[in-house]
Motif scaffolding. Structure first.
Motif, PDB file in Angstrom:
ATOM      1  N   LEU A 208       0.968  -1.757   0.054  1.00 14.57           N
ATOM      2  CA  LEU A 208      -0.061   0.004   0.409  1.00 14.57           C
ATOM      3  C   LEU A 208       0.629   1.159  -0.123  1.00 14.57           C
ATOM      4  O   LEU A 208       1.995   1.476   0.893  1.00 14.57           O
ATOM      5  CB  LEU A 208      -1.016   0.394   1.240  1.00 14.57           C
ATOM      6  N   LYS A 209       0.641   2.117  -0.801  1.00 18.24           N
ATOM      7  CA  LYS A 209       1.635   3.248  -0.800  1.00 18.24           C
ATOM      8  C   LYS A 209       0.317   4.376  -1.777  1.00 18.24           C
ATOM      9  O   LYS A 209      -0.439   3.833  -2.524  1.00 18.24           O
ATOM     10  CB  LYS A 209       3.041   2.999  -2.107  1.00 18.24           C
ATOM     11  N   VAL A 210       0.981   5.509  -0.811  1.00 19.77           N
ATOM     12  CA  VAL A 210      -0.302   7.087  -1.510  1.00 19.77           C
ATOM     13  C   VAL A 210       0.627   8.190  -1.571  1.00 19.77           C
ATOM     14  O   VAL A 210       1.197   8.200  -0.312  1.00 19.77           O
ATOM     15  CB  VAL A 210      -1.866   6.782  -0.204  1.00 19.77           C
ATOM     16  N   ASP A 211      -0.293   8.472  -2.548  1.00 17.03           N
ATOM     17  CA  ASP A 211       0.861   9.752  -2.735  1.00 17.03           C
ATOM     18  C   ASP A 211      -1.087  11.039  -3.048  1.00 17.03           C
ATOM     19  O   ASP A 211      -1.310  10.906  -3.512  1.00 17.03           O
ATOM     20  CB  ASP A 211       0.885   9.779  -3.912  1.00 17.03           C
ATOM     21  N   LEU A 212      -0.750  11.755  -1.389  1.00 15.71           N
ATOM     22  CA  LEU A 212      -2.343  12.362  -1.548  1.00 15.71           C
ATOM     23  C   LEU A 212      -2.502  13.457  -2.716  1.00 15.71           C
ATOM     24  O   LEU A 212      -3.360  13.937  -3.024  1.00 15.71           O
ATOM     25  CB  LEU A 212      -2.272  13.202  -0.513  1.00 15.71           C
ATOM     26  N   SER A 213      -1.355  13.952  -3.164  1.00 22.11           N
ATOM     27  CA  SER A 213      -1.051  14.759  -3.713  1.00 22.11           C
ATOM     28  C   SER A 213      -1.754  14.496  -5.311  1.00 22.11           C
ATOM     29  O   SER A 213      -2.236  15.406  -5.845  1.00 22.11           O
ATOM     30  CB  SER A 213       0.148  16.171  -4.208  1.00 22.11           C
ATOM     31  N   ALA A 214      -1.601  13.293  -5.613  1.00 20.38           N
ATOM     32  CA  ALA A 214      -2.436  12.469  -6.645  1.00 20.38           C
ATOM     33  C   ALA A 214      -3.869  12.406  -7.011  1.00 20.38           C
ATOM     34  O   ALA A 214      -4.429  12.225  -7.903  1.00 20.38           O
ATOM     35  CB  ALA A 214      -1.413  11.309  -7.210  1.00 20.38           C
ATOM     36  N   VAL A 262      -4.856  -5.858  -5.051  1.00 15.68           N
ATOM     37  CA  VAL A 262      -3.687  -5.003  -5.125  1.00 15.68           C
ATOM     38  C   VAL A 262      -3.239  -5.943  -6.389  1.00 15.68           C
ATOM     39  O   VAL A 262      -2.373  -4.632  -6.904  1.00 15.68           O
ATOM     40  CB  VAL A 262      -2.335  -5.601  -4.256  1.00 15.68           C
ATOM     41  N   SER A 263      -3.346  -6.668  -7.291  1.00 19.09           N
ATOM     42  CA  SER A 263      -2.602  -7.476  -8.523  1.00 19.09           C
ATOM     43  C   SER A 263      -3.572  -5.991  -9.339  1.00 19.09           C
ATOM     44  O   SER A 263      -2.571  -6.062 -10.435  1.00 19.09           O
ATOM     45  CB  SER A 263      -3.605  -8.655  -8.670  1.00 19.09           C
ATOM     46  N   VAL A 282      -6.038   1.554  -4.143  1.00 19.66           N
ATOM     47  CA  VAL A 282      -6.324   0.258  -3.343  1.00 19.66           C
ATOM     48  C   VAL A 282      -6.063   0.949  -1.703  1.00 19.66           C
ATOM     49  O   VAL A 282      -6.694   0.167  -1.044  1.00 19.66           O
ATOM     50  CB  VAL A 282      -4.810  -0.675  -4.003  1.00 19.66           C
ATOM     51  N   PHE A 283      -5.422   1.277  -1.805  1.00 18.17           N
ATOM     52  CA  PHE A 283      -4.972   2.223  -0.439  1.00 18.17           C
ATOM     53  C   PHE A 283      -6.536   1.912   0.830  1.00 18.17           C
ATOM     54  O   PHE A 283      -7.432   2.041   1.328  1.00 18.17           O
ATOM     55  CB  PHE A 283      -4.144   2.731  -0.475  1.00 18.17           C
ATOM     56  N   ILE A 284      -7.620   3.071  -0.480  1.00 18.34           N
ATOM     57  CA  ILE A 284      -8.371   3.890  -0.208  1.00 18.34           C
ATOM     58  C   ILE A 284      -9.412   3.438  -0.184  1.00 18.34           C
ATOM     59  O   ILE A 284     -10.853   2.870   1.240  1.00 18.34           O
ATOM     60  CB  ILE A 284      -9.066   4.810  -0.955  1.00 18.34           C
TER      61      ILE A 284
END
Length: 301
Positions: A208-214, A262-263, A282-284
């Protein structure tokens, strides 16, 4: 363990997996090894042990097959209508992530930890049938909408020969023919299968990786609405109308209530989709699913 505590433990393991990645304990090499252990050992053991004492006719009914296809097709149709006006770079990913469920790494292990063995056996069949629908469809959509030149037949070959489907077919073959499995083998596989949920959660958490700016609130919001809300609600309605037995109803609703797989991030990365947007979704959806799955499990129980 009560449902709420079990789901909080689920969320805790997800966060542990994320923490291990952030701190460098689960680097790319170790994460790959953990994923291999889960995908090639723990999940196949869980699937085999849940199906080897049951015939295919007792698990895969025409109503179940009809319902699974209908839920996926209708969800895809709704997603197509809703996302057709989304930004070009998000459209294909938003479409596939609205229906492509995390049946293997979250759905089946969670069902096995929560419900009786018959429900787990049906969930194993659901995993196999829906994978044969959603994986080729996802590859086809991403390659078509992104214009990527990829090895579509190779992707299908990987699907047909993957260990999850192979273990399902072997388990159903053993159950249908009545072959005896030595108790020591069954006990060993059962012990290995119990590791599927914690290992899978660590794998999901580490990915799980998240970039809130995106964040695109509109596109992500619709993905969440369709995946976490519409798809399990649709499954509830379809399988209620089909009047299936309680075990089939329970397994179907909970499995379709799982978050985006995740795939889909992997497919987006390989097949020309927006990987940042895919990772965010995926994260949310996974985070929100801890609440929606709690509600679903309480309702079906």
């Amino acid at each position: 363990m009560p449902v709420f505590e079990r789901l909080m433990a689920l969320l805790g393991l997800l966060m542990v997996g994320t923490g291990l990645r952030v701190t460098g304990v689960l680097d790319d090499n170790r994460a790959a090894q953990l994923n291999t252990l889960t995908y090639y050992v723990a999940l196949p053991a869980l699937i085999f042990i849940s199906t080897y004492q049951r015939s295919i006719s007792a698990l895969l009914s025409p109503a179940l097959l009809e319902g699974l296809v209908l839920v996926v097709v209708v969800t895809v149709g709704l997603a197509w209508l809703i996302h057709r006006n989304a930004a070009t770079q998000y459209r294909s990913v938003a479409l596939v992530q609205s229906y492509h469920s995390n049946l293997g790494y979250l759905g089946l292990p969670l069902v096995a930890a929560t419900f009786e063995p018959r429900v787990t056996a049906i969930a194993s069949v659901i995993l196999g049938v829906v994978s044969l629908i959603q994986v080729p469809l996802t590859v086809l959509i991403l390659t078509t909408m992104s214009g990527t030149d990829t090895r579509f037949l190779n992707e299908l070959q990987r699907l047909i020969t993957n260990p999850v489907l192979v273990s399902l077919l072997v388990g159903l073959a053993v159950g249908s023919t009545g072959l005896a499995v030595p108790s020591v083998v069954a006990s060993g596989l059962d012990a290995i299968g119990t590791l599927a949920l914690p290992l899978a959660l660590l794998c999901v958490g580490s990915s799980l990786k998240v970039d809130l700016s995106a964040v695109d609130l509109s596109a992500t919001g619709w993905v969440v609405a369709l995946k976490n809300g519409c798809m399990p609600a649709l499954a509830w309605g379809v399988f209620s109308l089909l009047t299936v037995n309680p075990a089939t109803f329970t397994a179907s609703v909970v499995m379709f209530g799982t978050p985006t797989a995740v795939s889909t991030f992997v497919y987006a990365n390989e097949l020309g989709g927006d990987e940042q947007f895919a990772s965010l979704n995926v994260f949310i959806t996974t985070l929100i699913s801890t609440g929606t799955l709690f509600v679903l499990i309480r309702l079906v129980s």
